[in-house]
Enzyme design. Structure first.
Site, mmCIF file in Angstrom:
data_model
loop_
_atom_site.group_PDB
_atom_site.id
_atom_site.type_symbol
_atom_site.label_atom_id
_atom_site.label_comp_id
_atom_site.label_asym_id
_atom_site.label_seq_id
_atom_site.Cartn_x
_atom_site.Cartn_y
_atom_site.Cartn_z
ATOM 1 N N ASP A 1 7.085 -1.298 -25.522
ATOM 2 C CA ASP A 1 5.598 -0.781 -25.667
ATOM 3 C C ASP A 1 5.820 0.314 -24.529
ATOM 4 O O ASP A 1 5.651 -0.123 -23.159
ATOM 5 C CB ASP A 1 4.461 -1.439 -25.756
ATOM 6 C CG ASP A 1 4.547 -2.407 -27.143
ATOM 7 O OD1 ASP A 1 5.412 -2.008 -27.952
ATOM 8 O OD2 ASP A 1 3.537 -3.227 -27.303
ATOM 9 N N ASP B 1 0.781 -2.881 -39.499
ATOM 10 C CA ASP B 1 0.053 -3.879 -38.988
ATOM 11 C C ASP B 1 -1.134 -4.527 -39.907
ATOM 12 O O ASP B 1 -1.683 -3.637 -40.483
ATOM 13 C CB ASP B 1 -0.702 -3.137 -37.717
ATOM 14 C CG ASP B 1 0.176 -2.563 -36.580
ATOM 15 O OD1 ASP B 1 1.323 -3.101 -36.345
ATOM 16 O OD2 ASP B 1 -0.372 -1.718 -35.900
#
Lengths: 252, 197
Positions: free
Chosen positions: A11, A130
């Protein structure tokens, strides 16, 4: 036989690697290019670089970082975060990314998946989902880094993007992410059963057994994790030897 | 050493350029016949669809140029498929360098997904292209079409069916997998190609 894949996820925020717990509380974990090379040397099968700030701040993914990664890395890598239109995809593939992952933008405008796959082929298009499970609503898809619920159910949306030509699904369970108690294997197995494309499990890795379980019970084609690798809690060579000893086909 | 990459309408050759640069080679990316003919090595990589890429090669007369090359040539992925006689992908007549067919994977069970995407092994290796590479080494594949086993096969891979994952005939070599994305094994294969006599 095709090997199950281990995919460290990096990330990225402001050019640095970070990892959040349940999508907040970010901790820094090193230089993205060096970290990627190190994972490649240790036997990672692919890498994912996600520009985690991009989807809600509207920033473009770090093209320069992608260019540097592409110059150094000899394994495939996917770039995601802040991909809103075809020109973003073109720019990132030109910089040397092998695949792009789209998330919020596809939920806002599903035609984006068709556009990417017809221009660049299905193999470059990873759709990241997600989703969060609740008793009353079941599995619901979220956008903006898990900040906003949509009307789409996980399985309907996965089927939809598969029909639109997506090459892979990267499913992150928001219930499991950062908790380190294993992947969402029931939902993953159902995804694998209803889809004809590979499914990447994400969210929940804490121990080596969790990877075994997602490959067997979750029927996942690949497993993605971040913090267990970044902070050295699991080493990739140890993990792969363990998986092989459990009868799972991995690249050694 | 002068190394050229064939420029045509096939996607994403950036990774091939990067892989060669890591080996100290700065390749030419060209569709110029004289430049291709005068190079020491020619790479013919590609992602894309057989029909439109083959049509482009013909329109730009690159089909005859590639067929007439005398130096070592390496086709990669769709490049390999285009070097065969015919592809089931949009019923396309290809370059015919290798007298073989290209077929679509037919899954037998749901778990066999098409395209094959990921790392698989190469076996029965028999070529200087695989010097210092062991049978059973893992390389990276992304493809929906495959070349069945044939007399020019120099590597075999098993996905749905055992098939030919690399070819050699005269000065022409080809791999279905992506050496430029196959880590150290792929790097060694590219190095071997550059060193072939």
């Amino acid at each position: 036989m095709l090997a199950k894949r281990i995919i460290p996820c990096l990330d990225i925020k402001n050019g640095e690697t970070v990892k959040g717990t349940n999508f907040v509380n970010l901790r820094s974990a090193g230089d993205p290019v060096e970290l990627g090379k190190s994972y490649s040397d240790q036997g990672a099968d692919e890498l994912v670089y996600l520009d985690i700030t991009a989807s809600y701040e509207g920033r473009k993914t770090f093209t320069d970082l992608v260019r540097r990664v592409a110059a150094e890395l000899s394994i495939p890598f996917t770039v995601g975060g802040g991909i809103n239109e075809l020109s973003d995809v073109d720019r990132l593939l030109n910089a040397g990314a092998d695949k792009v992952s789209v998330n919020s933008a596809a939920l806002r405008r599903p035609e984006l998946v068709n556009e990417i796959t017809s221009h660049f082929g299905s193999q470059v298009c990873v759709v990241a989902i997600d989703a969060k499970y609740t008793e009353e609503k079941g599995w619901k898809c979220y956008v903006k880094g898990g900040r906003e619920e949509t009307d789409w159910g996980l399985f309907d949306w996965a089927r939809e993007v598969c029909e639109r030509g997506a090459g892979e699904i990267l499913f992150t369970s928001m219930n499991h992410d950062g908790v380190k108690e294993g992947f969402a294997n029931d939902a993953l197995a159902r995804l694998s059963d209803i889809l004809s494309i590979p499914v990447i499990a994400s969210g929940g890795a804490g121990k080596m057994e969790h990877f075994r379980d997602t490959f067997i019970q979750g029927k996942s084609d690949a497993a993605l994790a971040a913090s267990v690798f970044h902070f050295g809690e699991i080493s990739i060579p140890d993990l792969k030897h363990y998986l092989k000893s459990e009868g799972i086909n991995v690249r050694l | 050493m002068k190394v050229a990459i064939v420029k045509y309408n096939a996607g994403n050759i950036r990774s091939v350029i990067n892989a060669l640069k890591r080996l100290g080679i700065d390749p030419l990316f060209t569709d110029d016949a004289d430049e291709l003919r005068s190079s020491d090595r020619v790479l013919f990589p590609g992602q894309g669809e057989a029909g439109t890429t083959m049509a482009y090669l013909k329109t730009h007369e690159l089909d005859n140029v590639i067929r007439s090359l005398r130096q070592p040539v390496l086709g990669i992925c769709v490049g390999m498929q285009l070097m065969c006689r015919h592809s089931e992908e949009n019923d396309t007549d290809c370059l015919g360098i290798f007298p073989t067919e290209v077929k679509r994977f037919q899954p037998l069970v749901h778990e066999q997904k098409v395209p094959q995407m990921g790392w698989n092994t190469i076996e029965r290796l028999q070529s200087p292209l695989f010097r210092n590479i062991n049978d059973g080494s893992f390389v990276y594949f992304v493809h929906s079409f495959y070349v069945p086993d044939n007399e020019f096969s120099i590597a075999t891979t098993d996905y749905i069916t055992p098939y030919c994952s690399a070819l050699h005939k005269d000065n022409f070599y080809a791999t279905q997998f992506h050496p430029e994305k196959s880590g150290k094994i792929g790097e060694q294969i590219l190095k071997n190609f550059l060193e072939i006599e």
